[in-house]
Design a protein around this motif. Sequence first.
Motif, PDB file in Angstrom:
ATOM      1  N   LYS A   1       1.122   4.109  -2.616  1.00 45.09           N
ATOM      2  CA  LYS A   1       0.702   5.512  -2.851  1.00 45.09           C
ATOM      3  C   LYS A   1       2.480   6.852  -2.668  1.00 45.09           C
ATOM      4  O   LYS A   1       2.000   7.575  -3.115  1.00 45.09           O
ATOM      5  CB  LYS A   1       0.477   6.025  -1.300  1.00 45.09           C
ATOM      6  CG  LYS A   1      -1.068   5.439  -1.023  1.00 45.09           C
ATOM      7  CD  LYS A   1      -0.635   5.103   0.796  1.00 45.09           C
ATOM      8  CE  LYS A   1      -0.153   5.941   1.460  1.00 45.09           C
ATOM      9  NZ  LYS A   1      -1.376   5.996   2.859  1.00 45.09           N
ATOM     10  N   ASP A   2       3.921   6.219  -3.402  1.00 43.31           N
ATOM     11  CA  ASP A   2       4.944   6.785  -3.366  1.00 43.31           C
ATOM     12  C   ASP A   2       4.554   7.155  -4.975  1.00 43.31           C
ATOM     13  O   ASP A   2       4.608   7.279  -6.305  1.00 43.31           O
ATOM     14  CB  ASP A   2       6.070   5.569  -2.793  1.00 43.31           C
ATOM     15  CG  ASP A   2       6.924   6.448  -3.008  1.00 43.31           C
ATOM     16  OD1 ASP A   2       7.356   7.318  -4.049  1.00 43.31           O
ATOM     17  OD2 ASP A   2       7.990   5.641  -3.264  1.00 43.31           O
ATOM     18  N   LYS A   3       4.698   8.608  -5.354  1.00 45.79           N
ATOM     19  CA  LYS A   3       4.842   9.227  -6.947  1.00 45.79           C
ATOM     20  C   LYS A   3       6.690   8.452  -6.751  1.00 45.79           C
ATOM     21  O   LYS A   3       6.092   8.523  -8.111  1.00 45.79           O
ATOM     22  CB  LYS A   3       4.331  10.244  -6.485  1.00 45.79           C
ATOM     23  CG  LYS A   3       2.812  10.968  -5.788  1.00 45.79           C
ATOM     24  CD  LYS A   3       2.410  10.424  -7.339  1.00 45.79           C
ATOM     25  CE  LYS A   3       0.993  10.890  -7.148  1.00 45.79           C
ATOM     26  NZ  LYS A   3       0.134   9.711  -7.642  1.00 45.79           N
TER      27      LYS A   3
ATOM     28  N   ILE B   1       0.722  -1.121   0.085  1.00 49.37           N
ATOM     29  CA  ILE B   1      -0.035  -0.082  -0.179  1.00 49.37           C
ATOM     30  C   ILE B   1       0.903   1.243   0.143  1.00 49.37           C
ATOM     31  O   ILE B   1       0.274   2.303  -0.973  1.00 49.37           O
ATOM     32  CB  ILE B   1      -0.787   0.069   1.441  1.00 49.37           C
ATOM     33  CG1 ILE B   1      -1.544  -0.991   0.851  1.00 49.37           C
ATOM     34  CG2 ILE B   1      -1.413   1.524   1.328  1.00 49.37           C
ATOM     35  CD1 ILE B   1      -2.650  -0.844   2.146  1.00 49.37           C
TER      36      ILE B   1
ATOM     37  N   ASP C   1      -7.707   3.882   4.014  1.00 48.29           N
ATOM     38  CA  ASP C   1      -6.753   4.632   3.800  1.00 48.29           C
ATOM     39  C   ASP C   1      -6.849   5.661   3.016  1.00 48.29           C
ATOM     40  O   ASP C   1      -7.684   5.563   1.951  1.00 48.29           O
ATOM     41  CB  ASP C   1      -5.936   3.569   3.253  1.00 48.29           C
ATOM     42  CG  ASP C   1      -4.531   4.653   2.915  1.00 48.29           C
ATOM     43  OD1 ASP C   1      -3.611   4.750   2.827  1.00 48.29           O
ATOM     44  OD2 ASP C   1      -4.176   6.303   2.648  1.00 48.29           O
TER      45      ASP C   1
ATOM     46  N   ARG D   1       1.285   0.102  -9.007  1.00 51.07           N
ATOM     47  CA  ARG D   1       0.063   0.663  -7.946  1.00 51.07           C
ATOM     48  C   ARG D   1      -0.904  -0.406  -7.642  1.00 51.07           C
ATOM     49  O   ARG D   1      -0.237  -1.665  -8.593  1.00 51.07           O
ATOM     50  CB  ARG D   1      -0.621   1.305  -9.791  1.00 51.07           C
ATOM     51  CG  ARG D   1      -0.156   2.760 -10.086  1.00 51.07           C
ATOM     52  CD  ARG D   1      -0.905   3.307 -11.712  1.00 51.07           C
ATOM     53  NE  ARG D   1      -0.647   4.078 -11.704  1.00 51.07           N
ATOM     54  CZ  ARG D   1      -1.759   5.588 -12.095  1.00 51.07           C
ATOM     55  NH1 ARG D   1      -3.042   4.720 -12.408  1.00 51.07           N
ATOM     56  NH2 ARG D   1      -1.597   6.806 -12.552  1.00 51.07           N
TER      57      ARG D   1
ATOM     58  N   TYR E   1      -5.826   7.999   1.363  1.00 53.90           N
ATOM     59  CA  TYR E   1      -5.305   8.040  -0.573  1.00 53.90           C
ATOM     60  C   TYR E   1      -6.268   7.549  -1.183  1.00 53.90           C
ATOM     61  O   TYR E   1      -6.367   8.040  -2.041  1.00 53.90           O
ATOM     62  CB  TYR E   1      -3.890   7.457   0.064  1.00 53.90           C
ATOM     63  CG  TYR E   1      -3.023   7.590  -1.852  1.00 53.90           C
ATOM     64  CD1 TYR E   1      -2.343   8.471  -2.180  1.00 53.90           C
ATOM     65  CD2 TYR E   1      -3.984   5.978  -2.587  1.00 53.90           C
ATOM     66  CE1 TYR E   1      -1.342   8.297  -4.019  1.00 53.90           C
ATOM     67  CE2 TYR E   1      -3.568   5.934  -4.261  1.00 53.90           C
ATOM     68  CZ  TYR E   1      -2.401   7.085  -4.100  1.00 53.90           C
ATOM     69  OH  TYR E   1      -2.101   7.190  -5.838  1.00 53.90           O
ATOM     70  N   PHE E   2      -7.125   6.279  -1.103  1.00 52.19           N
ATOM     71  CA  PHE E   2      -7.384   5.201  -2.153  1.00 52.19           C
ATOM     72  C   PHE E   2      -9.129   5.769  -1.764  1.00 52.19           C
ATOM     73  O   PHE E   2      -9.864   6.549  -3.168  1.00 52.19           O
ATOM     74  CB  PHE E   2      -7.596   4.775  -1.791  1.00 52.19           C
ATOM     75  CG  PHE E   2      -6.442   3.312  -2.117  1.00 52.19           C
ATOM     76  CD1 PHE E   2      -6.296   3.270  -3.304  1.00 52.19           C
ATOM     77  CD2 PHE E   2      -5.264   3.324  -0.674  1.00 52.19           C
ATOM     78  CE1 PHE E   2      -4.925   2.639  -3.496  1.00 52.19           C
ATOM     79  CE2 PHE E   2      -4.321   2.395  -1.348  1.00 52.19           C
ATOM     80  CZ  PHE E   2      -3.613   1.614  -2.768  1.00 52.19           C
TER      81      PHE E   2
ATOM     82  N   LYS F   1      -9.048   9.878  -3.860  1.00 52.09           N
ATOM     83  CA  LYS F   1      -8.969  10.292  -4.958  1.00 52.09           C
ATOM     84  C   LYS F   1     -10.334   8.612  -5.783  1.00 52.09           C
ATOM     85  O   LYS F   1     -10.133   8.842  -6.851  1.00 52.09           O
ATOM     86  CB  LYS F   1      -7.917   9.102  -5.309  1.00 52.09           C
ATOM     87  CG  LYS F   1      -6.379   9.954  -4.670  1.00 52.09           C
ATOM     88  CD  LYS F   1      -4.819   9.534  -5.471  1.00 52.09           C
ATOM     89  CE  LYS F   1      -3.804  10.001  -4.657  1.00 52.09           C
ATOM     90  NZ  LYS F   1      -4.302  11.437  -5.421  1.00 52.09           N
TER      91      LYS F   1
ATOM     92  N   ALA G   1      -7.182  -0.416   1.887  1.00 52.17           N
ATOM     93  CA  ALA G   1      -7.438   0.235   0.655  1.00 52.17           C
ATOM     94  C   ALA G   1      -8.068   0.949   1.084  1.00 52.17           C
ATOM     95  O   ALA G   1      -8.180   2.228   0.824  1.00 52.17           O
ATOM     96  CB  ALA G   1      -7.072  -0.253  -0.524  1.00 52.17           C
TER      97      ALA G   1
END
Length: 431
Positions: free
Chosen positions: A295-297, A291, A353, A302, A355-356, A359, A350
């Motif tokens: 999230k790490d750009k 995970i 989280d 993915r 982040y998910f 988005k 996820a």
Amino acid sequence: MAETKRTATLTIDGVSHELPIYSPTAGPDVIDIRKLYAEAGLFTYDPGFTSTASCDSTITFIDGGKGELLHRGYPIDQLAGKSHYLEVCYLLLYGELPSAAELEDFEERVTKHTMLHEQMQNFFRGFRRDAHPMAVMVGVVGAMSAFYHDSTDINDEWQREVASIRLIAKMPTIAAWAYKYHVGQPFVYPRNDLDYASNFLRMCFAVPAEEYEVDPILSRAMDRIFTLHADHEQNASTSTVRLASSSGANPFACIAAGIACLWGPAHGGANQACLEMLQEIGSVDRIPEYIARAKDKNDPFRLMGFGHRVYKNFDPRAKVMKQSADEVLDLMGIENNPVLQVAKELEKQALDDPYFADKKLFPNVDFYSGIILEAMGFPTSMFTPIFALSRTVGWISQWKEQLGDPQMKIGRPRQLYLGETHRDYVDIENR
Ligand code: CMC
């Protein structure tokens, strides 16, 4: 064409342009910009077609906010629960659910076309044994135009119909033979006394040395997987089919183009990539690491089977697929499947989280399908070919709709050119 009720006014350098707005039966209104270049000398810019409707369609509608998928108005969960794949094929192709007599006639037409021209076996044998089955499918489906000349004239309605039935009927044989060739077993011919899904399972798993009984549980699960993948409006592979067809290319060439596009891991290839990811994660305690990577750009990784261009809520197909995964593994007596456990826990973590959640990334159809297919005995390399054979009816329905559309034009996007302007050639000795 939809009715124009309103217009949008676009003012550029003090000059106003009235652009018609059309209201669909469902979904956002669309602004018609077709005359914009002729009137204003401007293009619009939309890489990835995130805000562009490329056609009119009456086949499939997705409400991404609600997480709803309708085929000809019927919700996918009802079709997956109450209907079956060939009936859904009929619905997609002809617009209405069939009567009993219409369904019987359709099933008979499909069943009678399942064999391949015998010489096509030579074509399969030309591939390396280690070729990916998708590579074989792109080649063999493209080659159908060399074997079935009598159904390549797109201006002949009867030929269009025959090509449609041939593609739906022969695709399971092609996918199964791609698999058989890959594993070094003899090709198994289709049998007309079996239903569509059972026939496919038999062509994949029967061997001449012993009898093969199709398990009805597996056959039902297979049929449901076909149904869940049957169509998905203007996705990348469908748009590829429509673009190829817009030049007047024959149906077999167009569907081969669709298969090629489907192969990528951002599209149909995600089911293979997803199962491989779940296997690589391997145990629940490693989930946070993956995970964090997603999230790490700076990391291209993915979460496969997560996210969708249109769904900003649960993909309704994923809900049915998750339930199916539980049922199939249970009925097959597979207890505590570690990959299913990783998948369920990964989904949970996820979704919890931010982040998910922020988005709006939810599991898509590919998240659970691989678990079922693997339990049925398919290697990961067969997942995308199964998607391709299921989606063939969607591609064909969209192709037929396009050919009947009086507004059809060759697809020809424009560009925002950022390269060099005119410059003169310099001889090599002067560079
Ligand atoms: N894992 C981590 N981050 C993600 C993921 C993911 N699976 N999907 C999207 N994001 C992030 C992405 O990094 C971006 O972040 P930011 O705004 O900070 O740059 C944001 O979410 C939007 O992503 P996008 O790539 O701009 O969205 P898209 O609509 O262009 O892409 C997608 C949709 C399906 C290609 C993408 O979600 C993805 O790559 N998912 C994994 C592959 C997959 O499961 N594909 C199957 C799709 S469903 C079946 C099919 O159509 O064939």
